[in-house]
Design a protein around this motif. Structure first.
Motif, short mmCIF file in Angstrom:
data_model
loop_
_atom_site.label_atom_id
_atom_site.label_comp_id
_atom_site.label_asym_id
_atom_site.label_seq_id
_atom_site.Cartn_x
_atom_site.Cartn_y
_atom_site.Cartn_z
N TYR A 18 0.81 -1.47 0.35
CA TYR A 18 0.00 0.02 0.09
C TYR A 18 0.64 1.26 0.15
N ASP A 19 2.44 1.26 0.26
CA ASP A 19 2.66 2.38 0.86
C ASP A 19 3.46 2.47 -0.76
N GLY A 56 -5.25 2.57 -1.18
CA GLY A 56 -5.54 3.40 -0.30
C GLY A 56 -4.52 4.09 -0.97
N ASP A 57 -5.05 5.49 0.01
CA ASP A 57 -3.92 6.96 -0.75
C ASP A 57 -2.50 6.88 -0.39
N ARG A 58 -2.07 7.59 -0.14
CA ARG A 58 -0.23 8.09 -0.05
C ARG A 58 0.01 6.93 1.49
N MET A 59 0.75 5.96 1.55
CA MET A 59 0.72 5.83 2.99
C MET A 59 2.58 5.27 3.61
N PRO A 60 2.67 5.12 5.04
CA PRO A 60 4.01 5.45 5.39
C PRO A 60 3.77 3.85 4.46
N PRO A 85 0.65 5.72 -5.33
CA PRO A 85 0.07 4.36 -5.31
C PRO A 85 -1.69 4.45 -6.75
N LEU A 86 -1.30 2.63 -6.43
CA LEU A 86 -2.99 2.72 -7.36
C LEU A 86 -4.01 3.87 -7.47
N ILE A 87 -4.56 4.11 -6.80
CA ILE A 87 -5.24 4.57 -7.01
C ILE A 87 -5.36 6.62 -7.20
N GLU A 88 -4.08 7.09 -7.55
CA GLU A 88 -4.02 7.72 -7.99
C GLU A 88 -3.47 7.60 -9.24
N ILE A 89 -2.77 6.46 -10.17
CA ILE A 89 -2.51 5.91 -11.22
C ILE A 89 -3.94 5.86 -12.73
#
Length: 353
Positions: free
Chosen positions: A91-92, A120-124, A130-134
């Motif tokens: 997820y990161d 999810g979103d950008r994650m630590p 992240p995939l969601i932004e792509i």
């Protein structure tokens, strides 16, 4: 303070000589208590870091996945000629190499081999792309869909996305703790072997280090999930590298586990992994493949797509998979599928509004 959770914390956090492993049932209870925040913030942070130092056992990971099944979202089974492929990636996000899995997902969905993604979103700790932004850059806004709408997308288009902040808020609430401890907790491990789909599943799990794969294989065996694929992928993802021999594990329906080593050179591919570009340029590079234009990114899409077309049962041989993948790219099938997904999401949003 939760006294029940305190006893579980004491077991895993007593040091290298006296700490004890949790049973599968105890791990499930501890995970549920964390997700429902019945444990205090101090207990949550302490458990995460202690469990990371101790290293979770397959039994503990199986229990944590049991808790995710109990509290988390599930897309229900759909009619399909192939098991639904669930890509479980870190997820990161990505910080060095271009993600290929959105192209792979479009390719599989184009031939009616359904795909579910989650994240999810950008994650630590990496805060990578992240995939969601792509997908958002490609004109697909999964974030706005309810779980029921995500279910409808899977049924209609053969492609869907389980979005952590909206569909699994209990897990999303753990993100600040992940940031504060500065290390990947065991939650990051179970995410790469979690399936938010209730039907016949082909789980694909990426990894970096061999011990992670070993724990994944053992955990899935305990949970009686025989059909899966493990990939020593780019940055721990499910993307096969072209710069090195691909190390792949094949969990078979009969319970056997086979090892597959794939060299790109043996199949006529060059040995170069597309680097991660600035986000706008990365989206443009992926879009060019969707538009059918030849490039190094297209070669990675064909390399990955061909393998997964074979692994999912669409193609009978790897060679046939690569041939089909190239055909799907050059004949505009990815473009057609993307347009179909965009239109289906727009219709879902229109109904809601």
């Amino acid at each position: 303070m939760s006294q029940a959770f305190r006893s579980l914390l004491q077991k895993v956090g007593s040091g290298s000589h006296t700490s004890k492993d949790l049973s599968r049932a105890e791990a499930a209870i501890a995970t549920c208590m964390m997700l429902e925040q019945e444990a205090t913030p101090a207990q949550l942070g302490a458990f995460m870091i202690a469990h990371r130092i101790k290293r979770p056992t397959p039994e503990e990971l199986a229990g944590m996945l049991d808790a995710y099944d109990q509290l988390g979202p599930k897309l229900t089974a759909i009619e399909s000629a192939y098991p639904v492929t669930v890509f479980s990636v870190p997820y990161d996000g990505r910080s060095r190499t271009l993600p290929i899995s959105p192209l792979t997902a479009l390719m599989l969905a184009a031939v009616k081999a359904p795909v579910v993604l989650h994240g999810g979103d950008r994650m630590p700790t990496k805060y990578g792309l992240p995939l969601i932004e792509i997908w958002q850059g490609l004109g697909v806004n999964w974030q706005q869909l309810s779980l029921a709408q995500a279910q409808q997308m899977l049924a209609e288009t053969g492609l869907s996305f389980v979005y952590l902040p909206r569909h699994f808020p209990q897990a999303q609430a753990m993100v600040p703790y992940r940031d504060q401890i500065g290390k990947r907790p065991p939650f990051a491990t179970i995410e790469i072997m979690w399936s938010p789909y209730a039907g016949n599943t082909h789980l694909v799990s990426g990894f970096v280090h061999p011990p992670t794969e070993e724990r994944t294989v053992a955990s899935l065996a305990l949970r009686k999930r025989p059909f899966f694929t493990t990939v020593k992928g780019l940055e721990g993802s499910c993307d096969l590298a072209r710069s090195r021999t691909a190390i792949i594990g094949l969990g078979q329906i009969n319970g056997m586990f086979d090892r597959l080593l794939l060299s790109p050179r043996d199949y006529g591919f060059s040995t170069e992994d597309p680097p991660l570009l600035e986000e706008a340029d990365a989206i443009a590079a992926l879009q060019s493949v969707i538009d059918g234009k030849p490039s190094e990114v297209a070669q990675s899409a064909i390399w990955n797509g061909g393998f997964y077309l074979w692994r999912c049962g669409v193609s009978h041989t790897l060679e046939a998979g690569f041939t089909l993948a190239e055909k799907l790219v050059l004949q505009g099938q990815l473009q057609q599928k993307l347009a179909e997904v965009q239109e289906a999401i727009a219709a879902q949003v229109l109904v809601t509004s």
